[in-house]
Design an enzyme around this catalytic site. Structure first.
Site, PDB file in Angstrom:
ATOM      1  N   SER A 164      43.253   1.299 -26.406  1.00 55.95           N
ATOM      2  CA  SER A 164      43.146   0.962 -27.942  1.00 55.95           C
ATOM      3  C   SER A 164      44.203   0.258 -28.399  1.00 55.95           C
ATOM      4  O   SER A 164      45.256   0.872 -28.248  1.00 55.95           O
ATOM      5  CB  SER A 164      42.540   2.342 -28.416  1.00 55.95           C
ATOM      6  OG  SER A 164      42.250   2.111 -29.819  1.00 55.95           O
ATOM      7  N   HIS A 218      41.878  -5.467 -34.101  1.00 52.81           N
ATOM      8  CA  HIS A 218      41.867  -4.405 -33.401  1.00 52.81           C
ATOM      9  C   HIS A 218      41.205  -4.828 -32.128  1.00 52.81           C
ATOM     10  O   HIS A 218      40.336  -5.693 -32.098  1.00 52.81           O
ATOM     11  CB  HIS A 218      40.757  -3.451 -34.376  1.00 52.81           C
ATOM     12  CG  HIS A 218      40.047  -2.465 -33.542  1.00 52.81           C
ATOM     13  ND1 HIS A 218      38.657  -2.507 -33.389  1.00 52.81           N
ATOM     14  CD2 HIS A 218      40.477  -1.463 -32.831  1.00 52.81           C
ATOM     15  CE1 HIS A 218      38.342  -1.527 -32.664  1.00 52.81           C
ATOM     16  NE2 HIS A 218      39.369  -0.631 -32.331  1.00 52.81           N
ATOM     17  N   ASN A 278      39.811  -2.700 -28.501  1.00 50.58           N
ATOM     18  CA  ASN A 278      39.673  -1.398 -27.356  1.00 50.58           C
ATOM     19  C   ASN A 278      38.442  -1.995 -26.323  1.00 50.58           C
ATOM     20  O   ASN A 278      37.322  -2.515 -26.667  1.00 50.58           O
ATOM     21  CB  ASN A 278      39.438  -0.054 -28.128  1.00 50.58           C
ATOM     22  CG  ASN A 278      38.041   0.103 -28.466  1.00 50.58           C
ATOM     23  OD1 ASN A 278      37.045   0.300 -27.550  1.00 50.58           O
ATOM     24  ND2 ASN A 278      37.496   0.272 -29.766  1.00 50.58           N
ATOM     25  N   THR A 279      38.686  -1.420 -25.149  1.00 48.61           N
ATOM     26  CA  THR A 279      37.921  -1.494 -24.267  1.00 48.61           C
ATOM     27  C   THR A 279      37.894   0.104 -23.343  1.00 48.61           C
ATOM     28  O   THR A 279      38.873   0.626 -23.361  1.00 48.61           O
ATOM     29  CB  THR A 279      37.969  -2.589 -23.071  1.00 48.61           C
ATOM     30  OG1 THR A 279      39.211  -2.293 -22.379  1.00 48.61           O
ATOM     31  CG2 THR A 279      37.681  -4.009 -23.683  1.00 48.61           C
ATOM     32  N   ARG A 280      36.786   0.251 -22.768  1.00 47.79           N
ATOM     33  CA  ARG A 280      36.559   1.844 -22.200  1.00 47.79           C
ATOM     34  C   ARG A 280      35.639   1.849 -21.295  1.00 47.79           C
ATOM     35  O   ARG A 280      34.545   1.122 -21.156  1.00 47.79           O
ATOM     36  CB  ARG A 280      36.376   2.751 -23.535  1.00 47.79           C
ATOM     37  CG  ARG A 280      35.135   2.406 -24.175  1.00 47.79           C
ATOM     38  CD  ARG A 280      34.997   3.101 -25.448  1.00 47.79           C
ATOM     39  NE  ARG A 280      33.730   2.706 -26.310  1.00 47.79           N
ATOM     40  CZ  ARG A 280      33.481   1.628 -27.013  1.00 47.79           C
ATOM     41  NH1 ARG A 280      34.671   0.798 -27.246  1.00 47.79           N
ATOM     42  NH2 ARG A 280      32.436   1.242 -27.654  1.00 47.79           N
ATOM     43  N   HIS A 297      36.785 -16.308 -32.388  1.00 48.92           N
ATOM     44  CA  HIS A 297      35.149 -16.247 -32.060  1.00 48.92           C
ATOM     45  C   HIS A 297      35.200 -17.238 -30.786  1.00 48.92           C
ATOM     46  O   HIS A 297      34.382 -16.855 -29.707  1.00 48.92           O
ATOM     47  CB  HIS A 297      34.424 -16.530 -33.128  1.00 48.92           C
ATOM     48  CG  HIS A 297      34.180 -15.550 -34.156  1.00 48.92           C
ATOM     49  ND1 HIS A 297      33.088 -14.655 -33.859  1.00 48.92           N
ATOM     50  CD2 HIS A 297      34.798 -15.009 -35.044  1.00 48.92           C
ATOM     51  CE1 HIS A 297      33.232 -13.527 -34.672  1.00 48.92           C
ATOM     52  NE2 HIS A 297      34.073 -13.816 -35.626  1.00 48.92           N
ATOM     53  N   GLY A 305      39.639  16.457 -28.475  1.00 54.00           N
ATOM     54  CA  GLY A 305      40.874  17.248 -28.446  1.00 54.00           C
ATOM     55  C   GLY A 305      41.994  16.280 -28.027  1.00 54.00           C
ATOM     56  O   GLY A 305      42.990  16.579 -27.321  1.00 54.00           O
ATOM     57  N   ASN A 317      45.143  13.534 -28.905  1.00 55.88           N
ATOM     58  CA  ASN A 317      46.540  13.682 -29.689  1.00 55.88           C
ATOM     59  C   ASN A 317      46.231  12.875 -30.799  1.00 55.88           C
ATOM     60  O   ASN A 317      45.691  11.647 -31.135  1.00 55.88           O
ATOM     61  CB  ASN A 317      47.293  12.627 -28.921  1.00 55.88           C
ATOM     62  CG  ASN A 317      48.762  12.723 -29.746  1.00 55.88           C
ATOM     63  OD1 ASN A 317      49.000  12.127 -30.634  1.00 55.88           O
ATOM     64  ND2 ASN A 317      49.626  13.813 -29.421  1.00 55.88           N
TER      65      ASN A 317
END
Length: 286
Positions: free
Chosen positions: A106, A120, A122-124, A153, A269, A271
């Site tokens: 992130s 911004h 993020n990849t997950r 774009h 939970g 950080n």
């Protein structure tokens, strides 16, 4: 580095996010050096416990405050455990079985010059009773510039088109437009980009979904430093800086009220300092 208990797909995804983090940080530090700044990323690790008290993984927060990047955070995390019953009902594949695994990167950058857009990305990769990739990349210019928006774009569109069997740029661009919208302000958060989620990655689908997610990371690494270099030398007025600070206030509102990533991190939970690194160093509301 191998982590105990991870299967091959989980380890490969985790290793990719770490390697992408390392290359992004080096690229951003190089830009600082070009601006005669010696700013460097500071890294701090954190660990979490699952609700049962068992070890639940953790992550590393990377933070830099420099001459070009007023504040930029690049975080990686790899966590596992069990969702609370209430939160499990909101997560793909977790309603009946709340166990989960998640790994990802992130990034949020707030820039010193209002002509340089904030960004911004993020990849997950998540595992419940389902396996999938998700991610996004969106540009947030305080002072809109059509040239930068088109560049961003176009680069993301090319990444999607190279993986057209699973990636749909028009759909992902609309998804970003809808997701990064501030309902109480009735405005979009920025210039948009792409957003995708629940990109199935079970069994044989893993390779194509993982390849596209890597392509998003590579596209970001190609386009954003280029935009920064184009704009970081622009002069700006106090009024333009004021406009940037006001826009940052809206960015903060979105992340605190609507952002699913913020909620996921806090509910599992994570950080708080790493999760809330997305907040700008300065902002105003008026």
């Amino acid at each position: 580095m191998s982590l105990p208990g991870l299967d091959d797909a989980q380890q490969r995804a985790r290793d990719w996010f770490v390697s992408l983090r390392d290359r992004i940080c080096l690229a951003f530090e190089a830009i600082e050096r070009e601006a005669d700044s010696d700013a460097r990323f500071c890294f701090s690790s954190w660990e979490r416990e699952d609700a049962t008290g068992a070890a639940g993984g953790g992550g590393v927060r990377g933070l830099m405050k420099g001459k070009v990047f007023e504040k930029v955070g690049v975080n990686v995390s790899t966590v596992s455990g069990t969702f609370s019953p209430e939160f499990a009902r909101t997560i793909h594949g977790a309603t009946e079985e709340p166990a989960f695994f998640a790994t990802g990167i992130s990034l949020v950058a707030h820039m010193a010059n209002p002509h340089v857009p904030a960004v911004h990305m993020n990849t997950r990769y998540l595992v419940t009773t389902r396996r999938w990739f998700g991610g996004c990349a969106d540009l947030n210019p305080p002072i809109p510039c059509s040239e930068d928006s088109v560049d961003f774009h176009t680069t993301m569109k090319a990444a999607c088109e190279a993986h057209a069997s699973i990636a749909d740029y028009p759909r992902f661009a609309r998804w970003a437009q809808d997701y990064f919208f501030i309902p109480h302000r009735q405005v979009e958060r920025g210039a948009g980009g792409i957003f995708y989620d629940h990109l199935e990655a079970a069994d044989e689908a893993f390779e194509s979904a993982f390849a596209f997610t890597r392509a998003v990371g590579e596209a970001f690494l190609a386009v954003y430093p280029r935009i920064v270099r184009h704009r970081m030398g622009n002069t700006f007025t106090s009024d333009e800086e004021h406009q940037m600070l006001a826009w940052r206030g809206r960015y903060a509102e979105f992340n605190l009220v609507y952002d699913r990533g913020t909620l996921f991190g806090l509910k599992t939970g994570g950080n708080p300092d790493a999760i809330l690194m997305s907040l700008p160093p300065r902002a105003i509301w008026e």
